[in-house]
Design a protein around this motif. Structure first.
Motif, PDB file in Angstrom:
ATOM      1  N   ASP A 179      23.856 -14.775 -15.173  1.00  0.00           N
ATOM      2  CA  ASP A 179      24.717 -15.901 -14.785  1.00  0.00           C
ATOM      3  C   ASP A 179      26.134 -15.521 -14.378  1.00  0.00           C
ATOM      4  OD1 ASP A 179      25.815 -15.198 -17.192  1.00  0.00           O
ATOM      5  OD2 ASP A 179      25.480 -17.122 -18.184  1.00  0.00           O
ATOM      6  N   ASP A 180      26.387 -14.221 -14.146  1.00  0.00           N
ATOM      7  CA  ASP A 180      27.742 -13.790 -13.783  1.00  0.00           C
ATOM      8  C   ASP A 180      27.755 -13.168 -12.388  1.00  0.00           C
ATOM      9  OD1 ASP A 180      26.195 -11.654 -14.605  1.00  0.00           O
ATOM     10  OD2 ASP A 180      27.834 -10.596 -15.595  1.00  0.00           O
ATOM     11  N   PHE A 181      27.203 -13.879 -11.420  1.00  0.00           N
ATOM     12  CA  PHE A 181      27.096 -13.348 -10.068  1.00  0.00           C
ATOM     13  C   PHE A 181      28.000 -14.108  -9.101  1.00  0.00           C
ATOM     14  CE2 PHE A 181      24.084 -16.837 -10.128  1.00  0.00           C
ATOM     15  CZ  PHE A 181      24.254 -17.439  -8.882  1.00  0.00           C
ATOM     16  N   ALA A 276      10.314   0.318  -6.162  1.00  0.00           N
ATOM     17  CA  ALA A 276      11.464  -0.577  -6.023  1.00  0.00           C
ATOM     18  C   ALA A 276      12.203  -0.334  -4.718  1.00  0.00           C
ATOM     19  CB  ALA A 276      12.419  -0.392  -7.197  1.00  0.00           C
ATOM     20  N   TYR A 277      12.846  -1.397  -4.246  1.00  0.00           N
ATOM     21  CA  TYR A 277      13.655  -1.357  -3.034  1.00  0.00           C
ATOM     22  C   TYR A 277      14.984  -2.050  -3.327  1.00  0.00           C
ATOM     23  CZ  TYR A 277       9.257  -0.049  -0.907  1.00  0.00           C
ATOM     24  OH  TYR A 277       8.090   0.612  -0.613  1.00  0.00           O
ATOM     25  N   ILE A 278      15.975  -1.753  -2.509  1.00  0.00           N
ATOM     26  CA  ILE A 278      17.235  -2.476  -2.601  1.00  0.00           C
ATOM     27  C   ILE A 278      17.473  -3.185  -1.279  1.00  0.00           C
ATOM     28  CG2 ILE A 278      18.223  -0.863  -4.272  1.00  0.00           C
ATOM     29  CD1 ILE A 278      19.983   0.224  -1.990  1.00  0.00           C
ATOM     30  N   LEU A 279      18.121  -4.329  -1.353  1.00  0.00           N
ATOM     31  CA  LEU A 279      18.487  -5.083  -0.156  1.00  0.00           C
ATOM     32  C   LEU A 279      19.769  -4.482   0.412  1.00  0.00           C
ATOM     33  CD1 LEU A 279      17.215  -7.601   1.176  1.00  0.00           C
ATOM     34  CD2 LEU A 279      18.891  -8.975  -0.060  1.00  0.00           C
ATOM     35  N   THR A 280      19.791  -4.244   1.728  1.00  0.00           N
ATOM     36  CA  THR A 280      20.964  -3.632   2.338  1.00  0.00           C
ATOM     37  C   THR A 280      21.531  -4.537   3.449  1.00  0.00           C
ATOM     38  OG1 THR A 280      19.537  -2.438   3.907  1.00  0.00           O
ATOM     39  CG2 THR A 280      20.143  -1.294   1.886  1.00  0.00           C
ATOM     40  N   PRO A 281      22.716  -5.111   3.218  1.00  0.00           N
ATOM     41  CA  PRO A 281      23.523  -5.017   1.993  1.00  0.00           C
ATOM     42  C   PRO A 281      23.024  -5.977   0.916  1.00  0.00           C
ATOM     43  CG  PRO A 281      24.644  -6.394   3.587  1.00  0.00           C
ATOM     44  CD  PRO A 281      23.416  -5.870   4.271  1.00  0.00           C
ATOM     45  N   ALA A 282      23.621  -5.878  -0.258  1.00  0.00           N
ATOM     46  CA  ALA A 282      23.220  -6.751  -1.363  1.00  0.00           C
ATOM     47  C   ALA A 282      23.545  -8.207  -1.043  1.00  0.00           C
ATOM     48  CB  ALA A 282      23.952  -6.334  -2.636  1.00  0.00           C
ATOM     49  N   ALA A 283      22.695  -9.103  -1.545  1.00  0.00           N
ATOM     50  CA  ALA A 283      22.941 -10.540  -1.362  1.00  0.00           C
ATOM     51  C   ALA A 283      23.914 -11.083  -2.397  1.00  0.00           C
ATOM     52  CB  ALA A 283      21.615 -11.297  -1.446  1.00  0.00           C
ATOM     53  N   PHE A 284      23.968 -10.412  -3.558  1.00  0.00           N
ATOM     54  CA  PHE A 284      24.822 -10.873  -4.663  1.00  0.00           C
ATOM     55  C   PHE A 284      25.560  -9.685  -5.261  1.00  0.00           C
ATOM     56  CE2 PHE A 284      20.954 -13.509  -4.574  1.00  0.00           C
ATOM     57  CZ  PHE A 284      21.511 -14.760  -4.346  1.00  0.00           C
ATOM     58  N   TYR A 285      26.649 -10.007  -5.949  1.00  0.00           N
ATOM     59  CA  TYR A 285      27.403  -9.001  -6.702  1.00  0.00           C
ATOM     60  C   TYR A 285      27.670  -9.558  -8.086  1.00  0.00           C
ATOM     61  CZ  TYR A 285      28.008  -6.351  -2.430  1.00  0.00           C
ATOM     62  OH  TYR A 285      27.766  -5.628  -1.281  1.00  0.00           O
ATOM     63  N   GLN A 286      27.654  -8.672  -9.067  1.00  0.00           N
ATOM     64  CA  GLN A 286      27.920  -9.086 -10.442  1.00  0.00           C
ATOM     65  C   GLN A 286      29.418  -8.997 -10.700  1.00  0.00           C
ATOM     66  OE1 GLN A 286      25.256  -7.016 -13.045  1.00  0.00           O
ATOM     67  NE2 GLN A 286      25.066  -8.737 -14.424  1.00  0.00           N
ATOM     68  N   VAL A 287      29.950  -9.971 -11.424  1.00  0.00           N
ATOM     69  CA  VAL A 287      31.393 -10.005 -11.666  1.00  0.00           C
ATOM     70  C   VAL A 287      31.694  -9.878 -13.151  1.00  0.00           C
ATOM     71  CG1 VAL A 287      31.851 -11.365  -9.621  1.00  0.00           C
ATOM     72  CG2 VAL A 287      31.357 -12.547 -11.761  1.00  0.00           C
TER      73      VAL A 287
END
Length: 287
Positions: A179-181, A276-287
């Motif tokens: 919940d901290d995105f 596993a894969y990563i989305l490039t660029p990320a859709a979300f960031y953690q804060v």
């Protein structure tokens, strides 16, 4: 060395040590703007207005794009179940998460029950096969927090894996979020990034929509999947998409919970037990 996916003819993943700089730089401006809206008091007040305005504009565009493939993609993605891991007393975090996910357009967002760290009964969880018997010895070797921190790790790990086990039992895809995105871009750009989930390698188990501590120079790429990179050992679990197959793999491999989430997954990915894969660029960031 290229990685050949045996289940997909012609699928080749090649390491490109410099590609990350291209897609990461491309996201700097968008991330900076999103961060400013989320964190600066004056701009934060305007965030709701900005989301509403953008949603209204996109809503008008939608009317003329019913047959468009991008719209069809987004419709499919926005129906994926989203489970937000949050404590009931974290009202501000819950409200912010709900607001942002609603603005993106996700239709199936829930805040499932989570375990409070004060309710973790270590011996009972070991006896019930929920925690691996050596769980705390493993955490103590890392020596990165105190005993209270270990209990919080346990509570978070068990809460998340329980939701993944439920998805596996229902044979469903699922997105698990914390919940901290914050958004990594505008609403529409985030939607476009998420469209990558509609066309994944058949063998994919999971896609990191947010990540940290990845070895970017060792990522591999396939031109058939322009918004994905094959992961090496990413950490952070702020937002991860699990395929139905991946949910089953995680349910099998991570129960009982044998380490903190941010170490369990990277270990299994690096050893080749999870794809596993990563989305490039990320859709979300953690804060």
């Amino acid at each position: 060395r290229p990685h050949y996916d045996g289940n997909e003819q012609g699928s080749v993943w090649r390491v490109d040590g410099s590609a990350w700089a291209v897609w990461l730089r491309r996201s700097y401006r968008e991330v900076s703007f999103s961060s400013m809206l989320a964190n600066a008091p004056d701009f934060a007040k305007k965030l709701d207005i900005g989301l509403v305005l953008e949603e209204n504009v996109w809503g008008n565009v939608n009317a003329s794009l019913q047959a468009d493939s991008v719209f069809a993609c987004q419709e499919e993605i926005l129906n994926i179940p989203v489970m937000v891991m949050s404590q009931p007393h974290d009202l501000e975090r819950r409200s912010n998460s709900q607001r942002l996910l609603k603005a993106i357009g996700f239709r199936n967002v829930t805040f499932p029950p989570t375990i409070k760290w004060t309710d973790v009964d270590v011996e009972q969880m070991k006896a019930d096969g929920i925690l691996w018997p050596a769980f705390f010895r493993r955490l103590e070797r890392s020596n990165d927090t105190n005993f209270e921190g270990y209990l919080k790790y346990a509570a978070n790990g068990v809460s998340q894996i329980r939701q993944i086990r439920a998805a596996a039992a229902a044979n469903e895809h699922v997105i698990i979020m914390e919940d901290d995105f914050m958004l990594g871009s505008s609403i529409q750009r985030v939607r476009e990034h998420l469209c990558a989930l509609r066309d994944l390698p058949l063998t994919a188990d999971m896609v990191y929509l947010e990540y940290c501590l990845e070895t970017c120079a060792e990522l591999s790429y396939d031109s058939r999947y322009p918004k994905l990179a094959r992961a090496r050992k990413p950490a952070c679990s702020g937002a991860i998409f699990f395929t139905a197959k991946g949910a089953q793999r995680v349910a099998d491999l991570c129960w009982p919970v044998f380490d903190v989430i941010d170490r369990m997954y990277p270990i299994l990915i690096q050893r080749g037990w999870l794809e596993a894969y990563i989305l490039t660029p990320a859709a979300f960031y953690q804060v």
